[in-house]
Design a protein around this motif. Structure first.
Motif, PDB file in Angstrom:
ATOM      1  N   LYS A   4      43.696  -9.133  65.788  1.00  0.00           N
ATOM      2  CA  LYS A   4      44.397 -10.417  65.772  1.00  0.00           C
ATOM      3  C   LYS A   4      43.529 -11.491  65.128  1.00  0.00           C
ATOM      4  CE  LYS A   4      46.616 -13.807  68.749  1.00  0.00           C
ATOM      5  NZ  LYS A   4      45.933 -14.929  68.251  1.00  0.00           N
ATOM      6  N   ASN A   5      42.245 -11.557  65.479  1.00  0.00           N
ATOM      7  CA  ASN A   5      41.328 -12.527  64.867  1.00  0.00           C
ATOM      8  C   ASN A   5      41.199 -12.282  63.362  1.00  0.00           C
ATOM      9  OD1 ASN A   5      40.844 -13.821  67.257  1.00  0.00           O
ATOM     10  ND2 ASN A   5      38.984 -12.652  67.735  1.00  0.00           N
ATOM     11  N   TYR A   6      41.145 -11.004  62.977  1.00  0.00           N
ATOM     12  CA  TYR A   6      41.038 -10.681  61.558  1.00  0.00           C
ATOM     13  C   TYR A   6      42.280 -11.174  60.800  1.00  0.00           C
ATOM     14  CZ  TYR A   6      40.981  -7.906  57.310  1.00  0.00           C
ATOM     15  OH  TYR A   6      41.022  -7.513  56.005  1.00  0.00           O
ATOM     16  N   GLU A   7      43.472 -10.929  61.354  1.00  0.00           N
ATOM     17  CA  GLU A   7      44.703 -11.375  60.703  1.00  0.00           C
ATOM     18  C   GLU A   7      44.774 -12.901  60.622  1.00  0.00           C
ATOM     19  OE1 GLU A   7      47.880  -9.526  62.815  1.00  0.00           O
ATOM     20  OE2 GLU A   7      47.475  -7.559  61.960  1.00  0.00           O
ATOM     21  N   VAL A  10      42.422 -13.972  57.792  1.00  0.00           N
ATOM     22  CA  VAL A  10      43.003 -13.648  56.489  1.00  0.00           C
ATOM     23  C   VAL A  10      44.105 -14.652  56.151  1.00  0.00           C
ATOM     24  CG1 VAL A  10      44.363 -11.923  55.235  1.00  0.00           C
ATOM     25  CG2 VAL A  10      42.365 -11.209  56.544  1.00  0.00           C
ATOM     26  N   ALA A  11      44.939 -15.001  57.126  1.00  0.00           N
ATOM     27  CA  ALA A  11      46.015 -15.977  56.894  1.00  0.00           C
ATOM     28  C   ALA A  11      45.426 -17.342  56.560  1.00  0.00           C
ATOM     29  CB  ALA A  11      46.924 -16.069  58.119  1.00  0.00           C
ATOM     30  N   ARG A  12      44.357 -17.733  57.264  1.00  0.00           N
ATOM     31  CA  ARG A  12      43.717 -19.021  56.974  1.00  0.00           C
ATOM     32  C   ARG A  12      43.088 -19.027  55.587  1.00  0.00           C
ATOM     33  NH1 ARG A  12      39.643 -20.932  61.418  1.00  0.00           N
ATOM     34  NH2 ARG A  12      41.474 -20.673  62.715  1.00  0.00           N
ATOM     35  N   ARG A  13      42.470 -17.905  55.205  1.00  0.00           N
ATOM     36  CA  ARG A  13      41.869 -17.807  53.879  1.00  0.00           C
ATOM     37  C   ARG A  13      42.937 -17.902  52.790  1.00  0.00           C
ATOM     38  NH1 ARG A  13      39.450 -12.265  52.056  1.00  0.00           N
ATOM     39  NH2 ARG A  13      41.663 -11.981  51.746  1.00  0.00           N
ATOM     40  N   GLU A  14      44.086 -17.269  52.998  1.00  0.00           N
ATOM     41  CA  GLU A  14      45.170 -17.341  52.022  1.00  0.00           C
ATOM     42  C   GLU A  14      45.724 -18.760  51.907  1.00  0.00           C
ATOM     43  OE1 GLU A  14      48.129 -14.433  52.877  1.00  0.00           O
ATOM     44  OE2 GLU A  14      46.753 -12.760  52.573  1.00  0.00           O
ATOM     45  N   SER A  15      45.838 -19.452  53.026  1.00  0.00           N
ATOM     46  CA  SER A  15      46.351 -20.829  52.964  1.00  0.00           C
ATOM     47  C   SER A  15      45.353 -21.744  52.262  1.00  0.00           C
ATOM     48  CB  SER A  15      46.686 -21.356  54.357  1.00  0.00           C
ATOM     49  OG  SER A  15      45.509 -21.627  55.089  1.00  0.00           O
TER      50      SER A  15
END
Length: 138
Positions: A4-7, A10-15
């Protein structure tokens, strides 16, 4: 939990990547929505209920002004003394107009038609203002 932390990371990095691309693409201005847009049910301008009487008065003033201008461009003399004083020349004679009954009735009918048309204009104007006021209240 790690997954969950990894996802989330990754979502924060994409944003962040997308916002960086947006900033580089729109380097001319910074766009942010401060307040969401909202639509008023009533129009902001023009105030037609105030505009219509002003337009009627302006039209009447234009008509009166035009008739006054035309009377100044082509003057009419109603008596011999005013013609004599305007031209400073002697008058040899004056032709008078004798109105007969048919002519008086024609002038009276013309005056009545004019009064009826002015009354119709006022009635149509009042009805139009009433309809606009009613529609504005809805």
């Amino acid at each position: 939990i790690n997954r969950k932390n990894y996802e989330d990371l990754v979502a924060r990095r994409e944003s962040i990547t997308m916002s960086g691309e947006l900033e580089s693409a729109s380097s001319l201005a910074d766009f942010r929505v401060i307040d969401p847009p909202r639509a008023e049910p009533k129009p902001v301008a023009p105030n037609r209920i105030l505009l219509m009487p002003l337009a009627l008065l302006a039209a009447l003033a234009a008509g009166l002004g035009f008739t006054f201008l035309m009377s100044q461009v082509r003057p009419v003399f109603f008596d011999a003394n005013s013609l004599r004083s305007a031209t400073d020349m002697p008058l040899l004679g004056v032709v008078t107009l004798i109105k007969h009954d048919a002519m008086r009735q024609r002038e009276r009918r013309s005056l009545m038609r004019f009064a009826a048309s002015v009354l119709a204009l006022v009635v149509v104007f009042v009805v139009g203002i009433a309809v606009m006021t009613y529609r504005a209240g809805l």
